[in-house]
Motif scaffolding. Structure first.
Motif, PDB file in Angstrom:
ATOM      1  N   LEU A  27       0.824  -1.199   0.000  1.00 29.31           N
ATOM      2  CA  LEU A  27       0.000   0.000   0.000  1.00 29.31           C
ATOM      3  C   LEU A  27       0.865   1.258   0.000  1.00 29.31           C
ATOM      4  CD1 LEU A  27      -2.894   0.954  -0.023  1.00 29.31           C
ATOM      5  CD2 LEU A  27      -2.888   0.841   2.458  1.00 29.31           C
ATOM      6  N   LYS A  28       1.894   1.278   0.824  1.00 28.93           N
ATOM      7  CA  LYS A  28       2.781   2.445   0.883  1.00 28.93           C
ATOM      8  C   LYS A  28       3.531   2.626  -0.446  1.00 28.93           C
ATOM      9  CE  LYS A  28       3.173   2.915   5.786  1.00 28.93           C
ATOM     10  NZ  LYS A  28       3.173   4.250   6.314  1.00 28.93           N
ATOM     11  N   ASN A  29       3.966   1.509  -1.066  1.00 26.25           N
ATOM     12  CA  ASN A  29       4.619   1.607  -2.376  1.00 26.25           C
ATOM     13  C   ASN A  29       3.654   2.134  -3.428  1.00 26.25           C
ATOM     14  OD1 ASN A  29       7.193   0.871  -1.700  1.00 26.25           O
ATOM     15  ND2 ASN A  29       6.919  -1.274  -2.197  1.00 26.25           N
ATOM     16  N   ALA A  30       2.417   1.654  -3.396  1.00 26.40           N
ATOM     17  CA  ALA A  30       1.410   2.127  -4.349  1.00 26.40           C
ATOM     18  C   ALA A  30       1.186   3.630  -4.166  1.00 26.40           C
ATOM     19  CB  ALA A  30       0.105   1.360  -4.164  1.00 26.40           C
ATOM     20  N   ALA A  31       1.134   4.068  -2.922  1.00 30.63           N
ATOM     21  CA  ALA A  31       0.921   5.494  -2.643  1.00 30.63           C
ATOM     22  C   ALA A  31       2.093   6.328  -3.155  1.00 30.63           C
ATOM     23  CB  ALA A  31       0.732   5.711  -1.144  1.00 30.63           C
ATOM     24  N   GLU A  35      -0.292   8.804  -8.631  1.00 29.51           N
ATOM     25  CA  GLU A  35      -0.731  10.195  -8.553  1.00 29.51           C
ATOM     26  C   GLU A  35      -1.871  10.312  -7.548  1.00 29.51           C
ATOM     27  OE1 GLU A  35      -2.782  13.479 -11.470  1.00 29.51           O
ATOM     28  OE2 GLU A  35      -1.384  12.045 -12.335  1.00 29.51           O
ATOM     29  N   LYS A  36      -2.781   9.326  -7.593  1.00 30.57           N
ATOM     30  CA  LYS A  36      -3.915   9.276  -6.673  1.00 30.57           C
ATOM     31  C   LYS A  36      -4.206   7.833  -6.294  1.00 30.57           C
ATOM     32  CE  LYS A  36      -5.796  13.537  -6.640  1.00 30.57           C
ATOM     33  NZ  LYS A  36      -6.158  14.294  -5.481  1.00 30.57           N
ATOM     34  N   LEU A  37      -4.732   7.654  -5.086  1.00 31.15           N
ATOM     35  CA  LEU A  37      -5.306   6.382  -4.674  1.00 31.15           C
ATOM     36  C   LEU A  37      -6.815   6.561  -4.790  1.00 31.15           C
ATOM     37  CD1 LEU A  37      -3.235   5.554  -1.464  1.00 31.15           C
ATOM     38  CD2 LEU A  37      -2.931   4.629  -3.745  1.00 31.15           C
ATOM     39  N   ILE A  38      -7.477   5.643  -5.463  1.00 33.16           N
ATOM     40  CA  ILE A  38      -8.914   5.717  -5.666  1.00 33.16           C
ATOM     41  C   ILE A  38      -9.583   4.779  -4.670  1.00 33.16           C
ATOM     42  CG2 ILE A  38     -10.804   5.408  -7.312  1.00 33.16           C
ATOM     43  CD1 ILE A  38      -8.681   7.529  -8.154  1.00 33.16           C
ATOM     44  N   VAL A  39     -10.588   5.285  -3.944  1.00 32.33           N
ATOM     45  CA  VAL A  39     -11.377   4.469  -3.027  1.00 32.33           C
ATOM     46  C   VAL A  39     -12.851   4.650  -3.385  1.00 32.33           C
ATOM     47  CG1 VAL A  39      -9.691   4.554  -1.140  1.00 32.33           C
ATOM     48  CG2 VAL A  39     -11.471   6.286  -1.265  1.00 32.33           C
ATOM     49  N   VAL A  40     -13.713   3.737  -2.906  1.00 34.24           N
ATOM     50  CA  VAL A  40     -15.114   3.752  -3.316  1.00 34.24           C
ATOM     51  C   VAL A  40     -16.064   4.378  -2.287  1.00 34.24           C
ATOM     52  CG1 VAL A  40     -14.812   1.779  -4.849  1.00 34.24           C
ATOM     53  CG2 VAL A  40     -15.521   1.409  -2.489  1.00 34.24           C
ATOM     54  N   SER A  41     -15.521   4.871  -1.165  1.00 28.36           N
ATOM     55  CA  SER A  41     -16.401   5.492  -0.171  1.00 28.36           C
ATOM     56  C   SER A  41     -15.623   6.497   0.671  1.00 28.36           C
ATOM     57  CB  SER A  41     -17.018   4.435   0.753  1.00 28.36           C
ATOM     58  OG  SER A  41     -16.037   3.899   1.616  1.00 28.36           O
ATOM     59  N   ASP A  47     -10.516   5.882   6.627  1.00 28.12           N
ATOM     60  CA  ASP A  47      -9.775   4.753   7.208  1.00 28.12           C
ATOM     61  C   ASP A  47      -8.363   4.679   6.651  1.00 28.12           C
ATOM     62  OD1 ASP A  47     -11.949   3.985   8.741  1.00 28.12           O
ATOM     63  OD2 ASP A  47     -12.532   2.330   7.419  1.00 28.12           O
ATOM     64  N   LEU A  48      -8.232   4.817   5.345  1.00 26.88           N
ATOM     65  CA  LEU A  48      -6.921   4.729   4.711  1.00 26.88           C
ATOM     66  C   LEU A  48      -5.987   5.807   5.241  1.00 26.88           C
ATOM     67  CD1 LEU A  48      -5.757   2.813   2.604  1.00 26.88           C
ATOM     68  CD2 LEU A  48      -6.281   4.511   0.873  1.00 26.88           C
ATOM     69  N   ALA A  49      -6.490   7.021   5.360  1.00 30.82           N
ATOM     70  CA  ALA A  49      -5.678   8.116   5.892  1.00 30.82           C
ATOM     71  C   ALA A  49      -5.324   7.864   7.355  1.00 30.82           C
ATOM     72  CB  ALA A  49      -6.422   9.437   5.742  1.00 30.82           C
ATOM     73  N   ASP A  50      -6.284   7.413   8.157  1.00 28.87           N
ATOM     74  CA  ASP A  50      -6.044   7.178   9.584  1.00 28.87           C
ATOM     75  C   ASP A  50      -5.034   6.054   9.827  1.00 28.87           C
ATOM     76  OD1 ASP A  50      -7.831   9.178  10.211  1.00 28.87           O
ATOM     77  OD2 ASP A  50      -9.456   7.818  10.796  1.00 28.87           O
ATOM     78  N   PHE A  51      -5.184   4.952   9.111  1.00 25.56           N
ATOM     79  CA  PHE A  51      -4.334   3.782   9.361  1.00 25.56           C
ATOM     80  C   PHE A  51      -2.943   3.884   8.743  1.00 25.56           C
ATOM     81  CE2 PHE A  51      -8.450   1.617  10.181  1.00 25.56           C
ATOM     82  CZ  PHE A  51      -8.143   1.047  11.402  1.00 25.56           C
ATOM     83  N   THR A  52      -2.803   4.695   7.680  1.00 29.25           N
ATOM     84  CA  THR A  52      -1.518   4.722   6.976  1.00 29.25           C
ATOM     85  C   THR A  52      -0.792   6.053   7.071  1.00 29.25           C
ATOM     86  OG1 THR A  52      -2.463   5.473   4.884  1.00 29.25           O
ATOM     87  CG2 THR A  52      -2.362   3.072   5.266  1.00 29.25           C
ATOM     88  N   GLY A  53      -1.527   7.107   7.386  1.00 28.46           N
ATOM     89  CA  GLY A  53      -0.911   8.428   7.399  1.00 28.46           C
ATOM     90  C   GLY A  53      -0.813   9.036   6.000  1.00 28.46           C
ATOM     91  N   SER A  55      -1.856  11.212   3.018  1.00 30.65           N
ATOM     92  CA  SER A  55      -2.614  12.449   2.980  1.00 30.65           C
ATOM     93  C   SER A  55      -3.950  12.253   2.265  1.00 30.65           C
ATOM     94  CB  SER A  55      -1.805  13.521   2.248  1.00 30.65           C
ATOM     95  OG  SER A  55      -2.617  14.630   1.951  1.00 30.65           O
ATOM     96  N   THR A  56      -4.991  12.865   2.823  1.00 32.40           N
ATOM     97  CA  THR A  56      -6.302  12.787   2.174  1.00 32.40           C
ATOM     98  C   THR A  56      -6.292  13.481   0.815  1.00 32.40           C
ATOM     99  OG1 THR A  56      -7.050  14.759   3.364  1.00 32.40           O
ATOM    100  CG2 THR A  56      -7.605  12.606   4.332  1.00 32.40           C
TER     101      THR A  56
END
Length: 103
Positions: A27-31, A35-41, A47-53, A55-56
């Motif tokens: 996940l960190k390598n993908a980030a 350019e962007k991480l796409i999420v569906v909600s 959650d992604l921002a909270d658990f990984t740090g 940036s939103t």
């Protein structure tokens, strides 16, 4: 490069220590390379921002959609003599709560 992250379930229901470590690593390598991480909600974004740090600002919500030209409710109702449950998901995954569905 854009990466889709479907949810943050591995953070809420972690598997083995190694599975968790590998998930975070990828996940960190993908980030890093995306350019962007796409999420569906919005919840997945939070959650992604909270658990990984991560940036939103780097996480974009694009909701799941449906092509109504190809997929639409059947005008006719079809009935059978046997009770049917249609389910798509991981039967062994505790967060899917399939036991409650079957009960």
């Amino acid at each position: 490069v854009f990466t889709t992250v479907h949810d943050a379930i591995p953070f809420h229901f972690p598997g083995s220590w190694l599975d968790q470590k590998m998930y975070k690593y990828h996940l960190k390598n993908a980030a890093k390379i995306s350019e962007k991480l796409i999420v569906v909600s919005d919840q997945s974004k939070e959650d992604l921002a909270d658990f990984t740090g991560i940036s939103t600002e780097k996480i974009e919500v694009i909701y799941n959609g449906i092509n109504h030209d190809h997929f639409f409710p059947d005008a006719e109702k079809h009935h059978n003599q046997v009770f049917t449950i249609r389910y798509l998901g991981g039967l062994g995954a505790p967060h899917k709560n399939t036991e409650a569905l079957i009960r």
